[in-house]
Structure formats: structure tokens, C-alpha cells
Design an enzyme around this catalytic site. Sequence first.
Site, PDB file in Angstrom:
ATOM      1  N   LYS A 294     -12.716  -1.199   5.394  1.00  0.00           N
ATOM      2  CA  LYS A 294     -11.953  -2.219   6.113  1.00  0.00           C
ATOM      3  C   LYS A 294     -12.449  -2.322   7.562  1.00  0.00           C
ATOM      4  O   LYS A 294     -12.905  -3.353   7.986  1.00  0.00           O
ATOM      5  CB  LYS A 294     -10.456  -1.890   6.095  1.00  0.00           C
ATOM      6  CG  LYS A 294      -9.882  -1.665   4.704  1.00  0.00           C
ATOM      7  CD  LYS A 294      -9.557  -2.959   3.976  1.00  0.00           C
ATOM      8  CE  LYS A 294      -9.273  -2.758   2.495  1.00  0.00           C
ATOM      9  NZ  LYS A 294      -8.241  -1.793   2.175  1.00  0.00           N
TER      10      LYS A 294
ATOM     11  N   ASP B 286      -1.916   6.849   6.059  1.00  0.00           N
ATOM     12  CA  ASP B 286      -2.979   6.008   5.513  1.00  0.00           C
ATOM     13  C   ASP B 286      -3.368   5.020   6.615  1.00  0.00           C
ATOM     14  O   ASP B 286      -2.606   4.111   6.931  1.00  0.00           O
ATOM     15  CB  ASP B 286      -2.456   5.268   4.276  1.00  0.00           C
ATOM     16  CG  ASP B 286      -3.483   4.308   3.666  1.00  0.00           C
ATOM     17  OD1 ASP B 286      -4.588   4.162   4.240  1.00  0.00           O
ATOM     18  OD2 ASP B 286      -3.181   3.714   2.611  1.00  0.00           O
TER      19      ASP B 286
ATOM     20  N   TRP C 102       0.818  -1.223   0.000  1.00  0.00           N
ATOM     21  CA  TRP C 102       0.000   0.000   0.000  1.00  0.00           C
ATOM     22  C   TRP C 102       0.843   1.260   0.000  1.00  0.00           C
ATOM     23  O   TRP C 102       0.528   2.236  -0.682  1.00  0.00           O
ATOM     24  CB  TRP C 102      -1.022  -0.007   1.128  1.00  0.00           C
ATOM     25  CG  TRP C 102      -2.107  -1.000   0.854  1.00  0.00           C
ATOM     26  CD1 TRP C 102      -2.389  -2.132   1.554  1.00  0.00           C
ATOM     27  CD2 TRP C 102      -3.042  -0.984  -0.255  1.00  0.00           C
ATOM     28  NE1 TRP C 102      -3.426  -2.820   0.963  1.00  0.00           N
ATOM     29  CE2 TRP C 102      -3.844  -2.145  -0.140  1.00  0.00           C
ATOM     30  CE3 TRP C 102      -3.260  -0.122  -1.324  1.00  0.00           C
ATOM     31  CZ2 TRP C 102      -4.853  -2.452  -1.061  1.00  0.00           C
ATOM     32  CZ3 TRP C 102      -4.268  -0.422  -2.243  1.00  0.00           C
ATOM     33  CH2 TRP C 102      -5.056  -1.568  -2.099  1.00  0.00           C
TER      34      TRP C 102
HETATM   35  C1  LIG Z   1      -7.579  -1.189   0.956  1.00  0.00           C
HETATM   36  C2  LIG Z   1      -6.508  -0.196   1.187  1.00  0.00           C
HETATM   37  C3  LIG Z   1      -6.286   0.867   0.298  1.00  0.00           C
HETATM   38  C4  LIG Z   1      -7.108   1.071  -0.956  1.00  0.00           C
HETATM   39  O1  LIG Z   1      -8.384   1.399  -0.629  1.00  0.00           O
HETATM   40  P1  LIG Z   1      -9.490   1.775  -1.743  1.00  0.00           P
HETATM   41  O2  LIG Z   1     -10.555   2.370  -0.893  1.00  0.00           O
HETATM   42  O3  LIG Z   1      -9.860   0.497  -2.395  1.00  0.00           O
HETATM   43  O4  LIG Z   1      -8.870   2.735  -2.670  1.00  0.00           O
HETATM   44  C5  LIG Z   1      -5.279   1.763   0.587  1.00  0.00           C
HETATM   45  N1  LIG Z   1      -4.523   1.634   1.689  1.00  0.00           N
HETATM   46  C6  LIG Z   1      -4.693   0.614   2.547  1.00  0.00           C
HETATM   47  C7  LIG Z   1      -3.816   0.530   3.751  1.00  0.00           C
HETATM   48  C8  LIG Z   1      -5.685  -0.327   2.332  1.00  0.00           C
HETATM   49  O5  LIG Z   1      -5.869  -1.335   3.184  1.00  0.00           O
END
Ligand SMILES: *Cc1c(COP(=O)(O)O)cnc(C)c1O
Length: 348
Positions: free
Chosen positions: A184, A160, A90
Site C-alpha cells: 500500500k 495493523d 480490515w
Molecule cells: C490491504 C490490507 C490488508 C490485507 O493485506 P494483504 O497483504 O493483501 O493480506 C490488511 N489490512 C489492511 C489495513 C489493508 O489495507
Amino acid sequence: MLPASVLEQARDEILDWQGSSMSVMEVSHRGAPYQSIAQKAEADLRQLLLIPNEYQVLFLQGGATGQFAAIPMNLLGKKTKVAYVNTGIWSQKAMAEAKDYAEVVEVASGASSGFRHIPPEDEWHFDASSAYLHYTSNETIGGVQFHSIPDPFGIPLVSDMSSDLLSRPFDVSRFGLIYAGAQKNMGAAGVTVVIVREDLLGSAIRETPSIFNYTRQAAEKSMLNTPPTYAWYLLGLVLEWLLQEGGLSAIAKVNQQKAETLYRAIDRSSLFHNPIAPSCRSQMNIPFAMKDSSLESSFLLEAKQQGLVNLEGHRSVGGFRASIYNAMPLKGVQALVDFMVDFERRYS
Ligand SMILES: *Cc1c(COP(=O)(O)O)cnc(C)c1O
């Protein structure tokens, strides 16, 4: 996984939201009923995370991936460089997207261990001329998590937190910006939370699309265009559930117990293993593999028969992964551990 009580409430309200004779999907986002949903969600999020007043909370679309681009567009200002910690898939995706807008400085990388550790901060190559320092709080696929907040040496810290926001309490005031897709650990796909310190607003590059411009979205209370109303509503229900459960300290205790239970079982096993350095193992996503990979398909098949699903590792890495987000109860983890012990007894 979402809390069952949240899904039940959504089901009960789907045709008639609080006596309105309409679904939340049918009401106008500008009307008073929807405004109350939106404002309550923001207030509850502020209460859970103790978000200081000088931060704006935005509810945007485009997922965390949209933010990979929005962050450099909004925060670069007159600078030319941005700094990233590379801890896995990521963070690499975030870096790749930022390259279109700025020179990306990699301050540290876990590549030497195959992204099984986070390099200690005293080995990082800081770059004070960067507009911000970005790190991925929890690498959802790799199963690597920061257990303390890094020191960005005077530049704004950006994180993030897509897969661990709301899993534990932390000090929001250490950050310039925090972002997370809801799907998530917080709700359903479609809404992305951005928490940004107000002094960072106002310096977006000219090409920034309005819907990704934090300053414009803050001015419009995230309603510059039609927001993802239903996902925002579901997020609000999850936030109410978290408050009822006792907030983030309470959920953090359960999360820690869940993770310890599963890691202990993996570490005691002679069939399964987890390769991540113990100091940076994720409490949310626990990847594990088998020493004898020929048993993998039997494991998945039998697990499914026991009602233990979604255990496949990410398609890019294989093996197994248990994502044990807030809504997964301890007894769910215990059921997995019991099954693993039984499987090992039968196959070894
Ligand atoms: C799933 C995830 C993403 C991407 O998320 P989207 O909403 O599908 O763009 C980015 N960073 C992390 C840490 C993730 O788990």
C-alpha cells in the site's frame, strides 16, 4: 503508487545490480551482496521510525492476512482471549481469523454509525485478561484512521498499519507489535513488515508453522526460508527515497496538505460528499460519493481521459476512493480537485 525515481532505479538495475552482472532476482539470498540489501533496508527502516533496540524487525511473506493468523498464534501464550477494536472491513477480517485461535473480545465497534466514526476510548470495554489489544490504524476501504495511539491499559498494543505505516512519525515504543503489508504505502506486494518487542517472543503455540513463528524468524534474520528478495529490495529503494525526501516528518506534512486539499474540495462541493466523522478521516484513503449516482460512470470515464485513474471505490462499497499514499505528489491531488470542480460546473 511508487515513486517514479524508485521505479527508474529498479529499471536501471534490473539486468545488472551494482556491477554484479546479475539481477537482484538472480543472486543468492545468502550471499554477501543480498545480505547488504537486506541489512540496509532494516537499518533505514529503523532510522525512519526510530525503532528502539529491543524491537525485532521481520520481513515476512503471506501479507497482512498471514499476520491475522500469526499474531494470535505467537502472542496468545497461556491466555485464552484477545481483544480487537472493530472499525471496519480490515479489523473484521483480522477478528474472523483470530477466532480460530482464541476467544475474540470486541472492545469497541463503529457499527452504530455504519463504520463512519471510531467510538471514543472512554466507551471501550477493556478486557485486561486478553493477550493483546489489536486495532487497525487506517481502514483502507472505509477511509477511517486513528489520529492518536489508543491506551491499551497494560496489555500489549498491536496494530495493523498496512495502509499508513511510514506516512507519519509516531512512537513505536507504545506498541507490542506493528505489522504492514508493503504494497500500500511502502513498496510492492510480497513482503510484510513485522516490528515486534522482544519480550513478546518465545510464547508461540505449538502448532505455529515455522515461517510464521516470530522467534524462529528473528533468530534466522527473516531467512528461515527464501525471503521475497525482490520485494524486499524494492522496499529498500522506497526507504532510501523517503530518507532523501527528509524522513517521516517531511512526508507527513505533504500527506496532510494533500488530504486537506481533497477534503476541502469535497466539503465545498454540492455534488460530492465524504461521510466519515471529521476527527477520524483518513489521510491516506479518501472515499467519496456523488449525491446523484447516475453521474458516476461519466465521472470515472472522463477522469480516466484526464489520466486520473484508480478512482473506483472498493468493490464492496462502490463510489470513489482516492488513495493518496506517500508517492502521490500534491500536484496529483490538485489535478483531481481541478477536475472535480470542472465536472461539477458542467453537470450541475
Ligand atoms: C490491504 C490490507 C490488508 C490485507 O493485506 P494483504 O497483504 O493483501 O493480506 C490488511 N489490512 C489492511 C489495513 C489493508 O489495507
